[in-house]
Design an enzyme around this catalytic site. Structure first.
Site, mmCIF file in Angstrom:
data_model
loop_
_atom_site.group_PDB
_atom_site.id
_atom_site.type_symbol
_atom_site.label_atom_id
_atom_site.label_comp_id
_atom_site.label_asym_id
_atom_site.label_seq_id
_atom_site.Cartn_x
_atom_site.Cartn_y
_atom_site.Cartn_z
ATOM 1 N N HIS C 63 13.435 -11.462 19.693
ATOM 2 C CA HIS C 63 12.372 -10.850 20.499
ATOM 3 C C HIS C 63 12.081 -11.798 21.652
ATOM 4 O O HIS C 63 11.547 -12.877 21.454
ATOM 5 C CB HIS C 63 11.123 -10.619 19.654
ATOM 6 N N LEU C 64 12.446 -11.375 22.859
ATOM 7 C CA LEU C 64 12.274 -12.248 24.023
ATOM 8 C C LEU C 64 10.917 -12.073 24.688
ATOM 9 O O LEU C 64 10.510 -12.898 25.496
ATOM 10 C CB LEU C 64 13.387 -12.002 25.052
ATOM 11 N N ARG C 65 10.218 -11.010 24.363
ATOM 12 C CA ARG C 65 8.842 -10.763 24.848
ATOM 13 C C ARG C 65 8.753 -10.564 26.358
ATOM 14 O O ARG C 65 7.650 -10.592 26.900
ATOM 15 C CB ARG C 65 7.910 -11.921 24.458
ATOM 16 N N ASN C 95 11.037 -3.996 21.795
ATOM 17 C CA ASN C 95 9.577 -3.845 21.747
ATOM 18 C C ASN C 95 8.873 -4.732 22.763
ATOM 19 O O ASN C 95 7.969 -5.492 22.455
ATOM 20 C CB ASN C 95 9.041 -4.096 20.327
ATOM 21 N N HIS C 180 15.223 -0.683 11.166
ATOM 22 C CA HIS C 180 14.136 -1.472 10.568
ATOM 23 C C HIS C 180 13.684 -0.639 9.369
ATOM 24 O O HIS C 180 12.915 0.292 9.518
ATOM 25 C CB HIS C 180 13.013 -1.650 11.592
ATOM 26 N N HIS C 233 17.532 -7.457 9.224
ATOM 27 C CA HIS C 233 16.797 -8.336 8.282
ATOM 28 C C HIS C 233 16.638 -7.803 6.856
ATOM 29 O O HIS C 233 15.528 -7.541 6.412
ATOM 30 C CB HIS C 233 15.419 -8.698 8.857
ATOM 31 N N ASP C 306 15.703 -12.989 13.893
ATOM 32 C CA ASP C 306 14.465 -12.221 14.068
ATOM 33 C C ASP C 306 13.417 -13.112 14.742
ATOM 34 O O ASP C 306 12.238 -13.078 14.412
ATOM 35 C CB ASP C 306 13.945 -11.671 12.729
ATOM 36 N N HIS C 310 4.973 -15.932 18.698
ATOM 37 C CA HIS C 310 3.579 -15.505 18.827
ATOM 38 C C HIS C 310 2.742 -16.683 19.277
ATOM 39 O O HIS C 310 2.990 -17.823 18.891
ATOM 40 C CB HIS C 310 3.033 -14.984 17.494
#
Lengths: 177, 323, 424
Positions: C63-65, C95, C180, C233, C306, C310
């Site tokens: 997740h690179l955001r 996402n 997922h 995952h 994964d 955060h």
């Protein structure tokens, strides 16, 4: 306990002193009317029981006996790790009674202050008198005993210990340097 | 003994000796509650904040009375649990309160671990008054005092706990305490309300109430709510009452002198029939009474436990008081 | 001509079954030759004595955001973390805000990574528009634009009908669906693995059946549609067994496991450690053992992180409200090498799980040192000892449960298309 030990009173001497105090209490209070004995835990309560016995031998009357635990009234919470809280056991009203507070060794007077606060929370005695086996001096509060077994000048660093046997009878008073 | 705990977060942190020490201390405080003047100066000048993120009249009142009887200044703060919605984090809320220098924060929060979280971040003592479905140590301790009052000791007692185990913080604290002090715990309830791992905690688990009740010395009933976290775990209160409620008939399976406990508030006619709730074996009001003494003991111990590495003059003061 | 000669290393290229003390020559960003005693006039020489020379690692679940949540991570910091972990190719989940469900976002990511990044970034498009589980995203255009797979990672595709159509449609364009797998109704308000630890901590549990039930559904849909399903995952014994069974039946089913799921159990949550909160949750020892067995016997095709950065404020809260996920790019390699040290997998297997196998799932021409391939290379010191210090991670976020862990093994040089992008 470190250091040198000196015996101040032996068992016989303690009994003699307590007998004298019992007579003095009766003399001062003109008998046993309204009289109650309250011992301070632990030590004073054992001596109070001895005094109750002696008074009974002299007057033929068992005066009411109670014990007071002063842990909750101490002024040094937070300066020590936790002390066990004992139970106060006084099964009679204190209002208008003549209370004789009994302790083993009188030192700074802070314990007596705490004990008086505890008694006042339980009722309004007519008088409170103080009986101690040993008065070693070094008072920090304006408190004076009414009955003393033995006045014993000490230095601050010395320690006084009253020893009791398994039956809670006093068997000796020792001084440790 | 040296009681080295500044916080009371759960039964888990205490060993048997410490638990007995707390129970003994509570016994001494109980005497004060029978006096005419129910107040001692022990915590004079101390400030206790009751920080309740969840409504709880009885626990809050009990802690408040306990604090007041020890002469502490007690302040009640009802905060919203959804601090996230307000935009203030739990830590920020707590820091704000700590800036006013309370000595003890008594906290109730809907999130398991919230007290743990706070204790790690604040300098004052934290007492857990119930966190989520995790622990409720003061309740387990007052339950223990009540059991000892009626049964003499905990060792060897058979305690049956019946109801919604999954959502009960009372149960988790009780299981731990009872096992540490030698009692055995039987659990019963519908399988929808029994979480995994109870056997690993040393409990005997039954899905039939009768089996758990048989020969029990203590019967503890838990409050049932039809809706829990938006889930329906039982079809109806009526059916629950029929299969998992305590009534005069199934109570007869327990020992004749068994006592009945409930952390309150009771749902009459659901987990406990009115006849049993009003019967002679019920000790629920003793629980409430003992609650004040237990909380006084916890406040006293938390306050005294704050300086374990005492300063140099402690020895001196100690000696001076040895008169 | 720009050339680089890596001498005396142990070249490990599982795709070509190479494992020997060899030299490797890179010319103009591509692998020019592998052999003994190579020399090249004017080439820059790297002495790789005592090092492993492997394909740059491929992490197919990151997740690179970026765009939208750059306060957690962005393409620059994320690819820097990758390079530090020996990872040269990452597939990033959709996402973001906005979601990777349109060509503009897809191109933004690819271009920014090319211009400013230190790793190849392959976007994964969303299965449904806005991850809402309602309408299919424009997979054809996204695939043409550079998306390598499709996933609604973070949330399951609840509707079985929609998942069926997604598989059929993605297969039309030759792209795998990454599932997922989670039955939300079974998850309820769960915040950690359902089990004795959850009971003790008083936290609502997520039962293993929430994952198994959905894995089973998706595998059946894969059989029905004939499409390529990749399970993200996998965390439960049941999921591993379901994949094993699917493979035995010849289905086009692959899966990945994360380092944290084969390293930690739900015991790590004790103390309400929010850095042990992730989805799927850390499971029981039996699940960890099953994942390790699945890696050993080839049931599990890839190790992926994964990587879920955060901000500290999203983790420094009560456990129940903390966000799910941990960073993983910089601990991927040593945690995988632990499995080798523990004798669970061979070294060449470990490298295959981290390079050619995930590359094959995504259909990207990376993860090998084949002559002519883009020279993405990791130089690994398998004995390099270091301690995880969260504050020193290159990732913008520091949410790792491995803080303070003593690690063995690290990339000492990471080469992207012939250029050194990281050096320890």
């Amino acid at each position: 306990m470190a250091g040198e030990m000196t015996e101040i009173l032996d068992s016989t001497a303690i009994q003699r002193a307590l007998t004298r105090i019992a007579h003095e209490i009766l003399e001062r209070n003109k008998g046993v009317d309204n009289l109650v004995l309250i011992g301070i835990r632990t030590g004073g309560d054992y001596l109070a029981a001895e005094l109750q016995q002696k008074i009974a031998e002299i007057e033929g009357v068992k005066v009411p006996l109670g014990t007071v635990d002063i842990t909750m009234y101490r002024d040094d919470l937070g300066h020590r790790s936790n002390l066990e809280v004992g139970q106060t056991d006084i099964r009679f009203p204190l209002n208008d009674r003549c209370v004789v507070l009994v302790d083993d060794v009188l030192f700074t007077g802070r314990t007596i202050r705490a004990a008086m606060d505890a008694l006042v929370d339980l009722g309004r005695p007519r008088t409170i008198q103080l009986a101690v086996l040993i008065d070693r001096g070094h008072r920090e509060l304006p408190i004076r005993p009414d009955y003393v077994g033995r006045n014993l000048p000490t230095s601050r660093s010395e320690q006084i210990e009253v020893q009791f046997n398994a039956q809670r009878g006093p068997i000796g008073v020792n001084l440790f340097k | 003994m040296n009681f080295a705990h500044r916080h009371v977060l759960g039964i888990k942190q205490f060993n048997a000796e410490e638990l007995n020490f707390i129970l003994d201390t509570a016994k001494s405080f109980k005497e004060i509650n029978t006096r005419k003047i129910k107040k001692v100066p022990t915590l004079r000048g101390r400030t206790i904040v009751n920080l309740f993120f969840e409504a709880s009249t009885r626990t809050r009142t009990s802690f408040e009375i306990a604090g007041k009887r020890l002469s502490a200044d007690t302040v009640n703060i009802s905060a919203s649990s959804s601090s996230v919605v307000k935009g203030e984090t739990l830590e920020d809320t707590a820091r704000n309160i700590e800036a006013m220098h309370p000595d003890i924060i008594v906290m109730r929060h809907s999130a398991s671990g919230a007290c743990h979280y706070l204790a790690e971040r604040l300098d004052c003592s934290v007492i857990n008054a119930g966190d989520g479905t995790h622990e409720h140590p003061s309740q387990a301790l007052l339950d223990a005092v009540t059991m000892i009052q009626h049964k003499g000791q905990l060792a060897g007692l058979n305690v049956a706990i019946i109801g919604d185990i999954t959502h009960s913080r009372v149960v988790r604290s009780n299981i731990d305490l009872l096992h540490k002090l030698g009692a055995s715990v039987r659990i019963a309830g519908p399988k929808t309300m029994l979480p995994p791992g109870l056997e690993r905690l040393g409990c005997k688990v039954f899905s039939r109430v009768a089996e758990a009740l048989e020969g029990a010395d203590v019967v503890m009933m838990l409050r049932i709510q039809l809706e829990r976290q938006g889930k329906t775990l039982i079809p109806s209160l009526r059916e629950y009452s029929r299969y998992f409620g305590l009534n005069e008939k199934n109570l007869a399976l327990a020992k004749p002198d068994a006592i009945i406990m409930h952390p309150g508030p009771m749902n009459r006619g659901v987990e406990i029939s009115s006849a049993v709730a009003d019967g002679a074996q019920n000790v629920i009001l003793d629980q409430v009474e003992n609650g004040v003494a237990v909380r006084m003991a916890l406040l006293y111990l938390a306050a005294g436990g704050e300086k374990q590495n005492h300063d140099a003059d402690e020895g001196d003061i100690h000696e001076q008081l040895a008169d | 001509m720009n050339s680089l000669l890596i001498k005396n290393g142990r070249v490990l290229d599982p795709a070509n079954e190479i494992d020997a003390q060899l030299d490797l020559l890179v010319v103009d960003g591509r692998v020019a030759a592998i052999g003994k005693n190579l020399s090249a006039a004017g080439a820059q020489i790297i002495d790789a004595e005592g090092l492993l020379v492997t394909p740059g690692l491929v992490d197919m679940h990151v997740h690179l955001r970026d765009p939208g949540l750059e306060y957690k991570e962005d393409i620059i910091s994320g690819t820097a973390a990758a390079a530090a972990g020996g990872v040269t190719s990452i597939a990033c989940m959709p996402n973001t805000r906005p979601v990777i469900d349109n060509l503009a976002v897809c191109r933004y990511i690819i271009n920014k990574a090319k211009e400013q990044g230190t790793a190849n970034v392959f976007p994964i498009g969303s299965i449904t528009q806005g991850l809402k589980g309602e309408m299919l995203a424009e997979m054809g255009e996204l695939k043409d634009g550079g998306c390598v797979a499709f996933s609604d990672d973070g949330v399951p595709v609840v509707s079985s009908e929609l998942m069926r159509r997604a598989m059929e449609y993605a297969d039309t364009f030759g792209a795998p669906i990454i599932s997922h797998a989670e039955d939300l109704s079974l998850v309820g308000g769960g915040v950690m693995n359902d089990g004795p630890v959850a009971t003790e901590l008083g936290l609502k549990g997520i039962p293993w059946v929430a994952e198994d039930a959905m894995s089973a559904r998706d595998i059946m849909l894969a059989e029905f549609t004939g499409a390529h399903l990749h399970l993200a995952h996998v965390s439960t014994r049941g999921s591993v067994e379901l994949v094993r069974l699917a493979k035995a039946r010849g289905l086009r089913v692959t899966c990945e496991a994360t380092p944290h799921h084969f390293t930690l159990t739900d015991e790590a949550v004790r103390g309400y450690n929010t850095n042990a909160k992730m989805n799927p949750p850390l499971r029981a020892q039996g699940d960890v053992d099953a994942i390790r067995a699945g890696l050993a016997d080839g049931t599990i095709d890839a190790i992926a992180t994964d990587h879920a950065p955060h901000h500290i404020d999203e983790k420094n809260v009560e456990f129940a409200v903390a966000l799910n996920g941990i960073v993983g790019l910089e601990t991927l390699l040593p945690l995988t090498l632990r499995l080798v040290e523990q004798g669970i997998i061979e070294l060449s297997q470990a490298i295959a799980l981290l390079s050619c196998q995930p590359a094959a799932i995504l259909g990207i021409d990376r993860g090998t040192l084949t002559q002519g391939a883009v020279a993405d290379i990791a130089l690994i010191d398998p004995y390099f000892s270091w301690q995880v210090e969260p504050t020193k991670l290159r990732s913008k976020s520091k949410n790792t449960p491995f803080g303070g862990w003593k690690m063995k093994g690290a990339a000492v040089k990471t080469i992207l298309a012939g250029k050194l992008v990281f050096e320890r």
